[in-house]
Design a protein around this motif. Structure first.
Motif: not given
Length: 87
Positions: A52-54, A57-63, A35-36, A40-44
């Motif tokens: 992609f920001f959302s 955010f969800v991926g980092i939050f789930c960490l 997911l992360i 990151i690929y989508g943002l780049l």
């Protein structure tokens, strides 16, 4: 300190729960990596997109759930070891 609900379970139930928690933890780690990485690929490649920001955010939050799962596995393992040392 081991919670009461772990003390009430049998050793076989604890081993089963430990294994299932381990599988869930590995699956969660793999899912979050994918997911992360996708975010990151989508943002780049696709630019600044809110989607992609959302996702990032969800991926980092789930960490934040990972330490809880690891702590829970350690408690189960401690209870199993304590029972083996009593025998």
């Amino acid at each position: 300190m081991t919670p009461e609900y772990l003390k009430r379970k049998t050793t076989a139930e604890l081993k089963k729960e430990y294994k299932s928690t381990k599988v869930v933890l590995k699956g969660l780690i793999l899912f979050l990596i994918v997911l992360i990485s996708y975010a990151i690929y989508g943002l780049l490649k696709k630019g600044d997109n809110v989607v992609f920001f959302s996702i990032l955010f969800v991926g980092i939050f789930c960490l934040s759930t990972l330490p809880y799962q690891i702590k829970f596995m350690k408690k189960i393992k401690e209870e199993i070891k304590k029972r083996h040392s009593l025998k």
